[in-house]
Enzyme design. Structure first.
Site, PDB file in Angstrom:
ATOM      1  N   ASP A   1      -5.639 -13.446 -31.929  1.00 22.75           N
ATOM      2  CA  ASP A   1      -5.537 -13.257 -33.444  1.00 22.75           C
ATOM      3  C   ASP A   1      -4.090 -13.160 -33.829  1.00 22.75           C
ATOM      4  O   ASP A   1      -3.118 -12.916 -33.140  1.00 22.75           O
ATOM      5  CB  ASP A   1      -6.385 -12.171 -33.819  1.00 22.75           C
ATOM      6  CG  ASP A   1      -6.013 -11.802 -35.095  1.00 22.75           C
ATOM      7  OD1 ASP A   1      -6.715 -12.436 -36.070  1.00 22.75           O
ATOM      8  OD2 ASP A   1      -5.815 -10.425 -35.258  1.00 22.75           O
TER       9      ASP A   1
ATOM     10  N   ASP B   1      -2.513 -11.626 -37.226  1.00 22.51           N
ATOM     11  CA  ASP B   1      -2.258 -10.278 -38.022  1.00 22.51           C
ATOM     12  C   ASP B   1      -2.794  -9.311 -37.401  1.00 22.51           C
ATOM     13  O   ASP B   1      -3.939  -9.121 -37.261  1.00 22.51           O
ATOM     14  CB  ASP B   1      -2.804 -10.527 -39.549  1.00 22.51           C
ATOM     15  CG  ASP B   1      -1.787 -11.327 -40.355  1.00 22.51           C
ATOM     16  OD1 ASP B   1      -0.728 -11.058 -40.540  1.00 22.51           O
ATOM     17  OD2 ASP B   1      -2.429 -12.639 -40.684  1.00 22.51           O
TER      18      ASP B   1
ATOM     19  N   ASP C   1      -7.660  -7.567 -33.658  1.00 30.50           N
ATOM     20  CA  ASP C   1      -7.671  -6.428 -34.078  1.00 30.50           C
ATOM     21  C   ASP C   1      -8.745  -6.110 -35.290  1.00 30.50           C
ATOM     22  O   ASP C   1      -8.954  -4.964 -35.754  1.00 30.50           O
ATOM     23  CB  ASP C   1      -6.348  -5.992 -34.838  1.00 30.50           C
ATOM     24  CG  ASP C   1      -6.241  -6.845 -35.827  1.00 30.50           C
ATOM     25  OD1 ASP C   1      -6.360  -8.033 -35.972  1.00 30.50           O
ATOM     26  OD2 ASP C   1      -5.872  -6.162 -37.134  1.00 30.50           O
TER      27      ASP C   1
HETATM   28  O1  LIG Z   1      -7.201 -13.260 -38.502  1.00 30.94           O
HETATM   29  P1  LIG Z   1      -5.874 -12.851 -38.680  1.00 30.94           P
HETATM   30  O2  LIG Z   1      -4.726 -13.825 -38.058  1.00 30.94           O
HETATM   31  O3  LIG Z   1      -5.919 -11.440 -38.415  1.00 30.94           O
HETATM   32  O4  LIG Z   1      -5.750 -12.759 -40.289  1.00 30.94           O
HETATM   33  C1  LIG Z   1      -6.696 -11.767 -41.101  1.00 30.94           C
HETATM   34  C2  LIG Z   1      -5.700 -11.787 -42.319  1.00 30.94           C
HETATM   35  O5  LIG Z   1      -4.516 -11.399 -42.318  1.00 30.94           O
HETATM   36  C3  LIG Z   1      -3.652 -11.161 -43.273  1.00 30.94           C
HETATM   37  O6  LIG Z   1      -3.926 -10.113 -43.960  1.00 30.94           O
HETATM   38  C4  LIG Z   1      -3.686  -8.791 -43.116  1.00 30.94           C
HETATM   39  O7  LIG Z   1      -2.277  -8.810 -42.786  1.00 30.94           O
HETATM   40  C5  LIG Z   1      -1.425  -8.519 -43.813  1.00 30.94           C
HETATM   41  C6  LIG Z   1       0.002  -8.502 -43.427  1.00 30.94           C
HETATM   42  O8  LIG Z   1       0.061  -7.607 -42.320  1.00 30.94           O
HETATM   43  C7  LIG Z   1      -1.787  -7.483 -44.753  1.00 30.94           C
HETATM   44  O9  LIG Z   1      -0.850  -6.861 -45.692  1.00 30.94           O
HETATM   45  C8  LIG Z   1      -3.233  -7.417 -45.164  1.00 30.94           C
HETATM   46  O10 LIG Z   1      -3.769  -6.027 -45.524  1.00 30.94           O
HETATM   47  C9  LIG Z   1      -4.283  -7.540 -43.907  1.00 30.94           C
HETATM   48  O11 LIG Z   1      -5.712  -7.761 -44.391  1.00 30.94           O
HETATM   49  C10 LIG Z   1      -3.829 -12.357 -44.282  1.00 30.94           C
HETATM   50  O12 LIG Z   1      -2.971 -12.181 -45.356  1.00 30.94           O
HETATM   51  C11 LIG Z   1      -5.350 -12.671 -44.464  1.00 30.94           C
HETATM   52  O13 LIG Z   1      -5.412 -13.579 -45.596  1.00 30.94           O
HETATM   53  C12 LIG Z   1      -5.929 -13.061 -43.483  1.00 30.94           C
HETATM   54  O14 LIG Z   1      -7.479 -13.426 -43.579  1.00 30.94           O
END
Ligand SMILES: O=P(O)(O)OC[C@H]1O[C@H](O[C@H]2O[C@H](CO)[C@@H](O)[C@H](O)[C@H]2O)[C@H](O)[C@@H](O)[C@@H]1O
Length: 387
Positions: A125, A127, A330
């Site tokens: 993954d 983020d 995560d």
């Molecule tokens: O599937 P992933 O790669 O983990 O993406 C999931 C979401 O990630 C991002 O948001 C998350 O991370 C941000 C940066 O650290 C944080 O600010 C936010 O609160 C988290 O939800 C991304 O911006 C989303 O669009 C994704 O769906």
């Protein structure tokens, strides 16, 4: 187009108990991770959405509770003798939780025992796994050291990134051409054209795509027909949240993300209600919860777990029992992938979390730094056995 007829993968067997023994550290022998079933024949169906509750029902349908629980605080509470819950309590709770979800670093010997003679495939993954969670989604960068670790891992193991973000965006952030990329929670998969022989699939975009190195690719986009709808909803969401300080909406092609991490908690209910209200007009869309983000996505039965199955099949790795997939993530949306691996004892899900939470993963890692370390362990192990 009829969404009920899309071909997809489905490879499942049963979960068995020795895993829980090893989780508890009772049995250091090989964990069951055999795979069975090789068909690739299920269909992408629409997910029936529960009847939308009334507008003021965001409490009773659990949205608000899910929003509050959706991301642990990044910094642990510092030692404070007057605090109701001390940092010692938090640490104790974490160690107790690790009995159920042992550290993948501490259990590395067990993992490689199972990986011996198998083709390890790594799914990551983005983020919270490769990059630390930060307030601004546009500034979620992975470190150079992490990039180096992923690049090295990909030298020895097929490696795929499966992200909720738009595929192009996550590719830009990771910047490694040698990986497979799946964006929009697996609803946008790019894979080398040579691989298509092994899979029979609809929703395949066979336009001649090529990257800068002139390699040819196919795109698998099971929610292709939702593109205009998501675009429309994205614009509506931007408009209705524009006066809420801190709210941010992202367009991830097959998914629109409404962030509330930087919104005052008092306004979370308003955000929930606004999104809820929009969804009432789009019964073909559904909502999932991520870390301080509400994600509006097509109501099809496709997720990161299905994407893992699809990619495994498209990688053309031979017999399933010779393959050991490892998925590191995560977030709630990663649970679909953990479940797929767990259901068939197919491989290992590793949850990245610094706080106790329930999961279908087998192992845990505390934070992206530990993910980095784990990838290095895998590379060292591989290099040693190749000598
Ligand atoms: O599937 P992933 O790669 O983990 O993406 C999931 C979401 O990630 C991002 O948001 C998350 O991370 C941000 C940066 O650290 C944080 O600010 C936010 O609160 C988290 O939800 C991304 O911006 C989303 O669009 C994704 O769906």
């Amino acid at each position: 187009m009829d969404l009920k007829t899309t071909k997809a993968s489905n490879v499942l067997t049963d979960p068995t108990s020795p895993i829980s023994k090893s989780r508890l550290g009772l049995n250091s022998s090989v964990m069951p991770c055999s795979q069975s079933g090789t068909s690739f024949s299920s269909t992408v169906q629409t997910v029936p959405r529960k009847k939308p509750p009334k507008l003021d029902d965001v409490h009773s349908n659990g949205w608000l509770e899910a929003m509050k629980a959706s991301s642990p605080p990044r910094k642990q509470i510092v030692k404070n003798p007057f605090a109701e819950v001390s940092s010692d309590d938090i640490e104790c709770a974490y160690h107790a939780w690790q009995l159920k979800f042992p550290s993948a670093l501490l259990c590395f010997e067990k993992i490689i025992e199972c990986a011996r003679d198998k083709k390890v495939v790594i799914f990551l993954d983005y983020d919270g796994t490769l990059s630390p969670i930060v307030d601004d989604p546009d500034r979620a960068f992975m470190s150079a050291d992490m990039r180096f670790a992923v690049r090295n891992a990909a030298k020895y193991f097929p490696t795929a990134i499966i992200s909720g973000r738009k595929r192009e965006m996550v590719y830009e952030l990771v910047g490694l051409t040698e990986l497979y990329y799946a964006g929009s929670h697996g609803m946008d998969i790019k894979f080398p054209r040579r691989d298509t022989s092994a899979i029979s699939i609809d929703h395949l975009k066979s336009d001649k795509l090529s990257d800068q190195q002139e390699n040819e690719f196919n795109l698998f986009q099971p929610a292709g027909e939702y593109l205009p709808m998501i675009e429309e909803v994205f614009r509506i969401l931007v408009n209705i949240t524009k006066d809420i300080k801190g709210a941010k909406v992202e367009n991830h092609k097959f998914c629109a993300s409404v962030h509330y991490r930087n919104v005052d908690e008092k306004s979370w209910k308003t955000i929930a209600q606004l999104v809820h209200d929009v969804l009432k007009n789009y019964p073909r869309l559904r909502l999932t919860h991520g870390r301080k983000v509400l994600e509006v996505r097509p109501g099809i039965d496709w997720n990161k777990g299905k994407a893992v199955e699809f990619l495994l099949k498209s990688m053309n790795l031979g017999k399933n029992e010779d393959v050991l997939p490892i998925y590191i993530g995560d977030d709630k949306t990663d649970e679909d992938a953990f479940k797929v691996l767990k259901q068939g004892n197919k491989g290992y899900g590793i949850l990245v979390s610094s706080t106790p939470k329930d999961s279908a993963a087998f192992f845990s890692l505390k934070e992206p730094d530990e993910v980095n370390e784990f990838l290095k362990f895998l590379v060292n192990w591989k290099e040693e056995i190749m000598q």
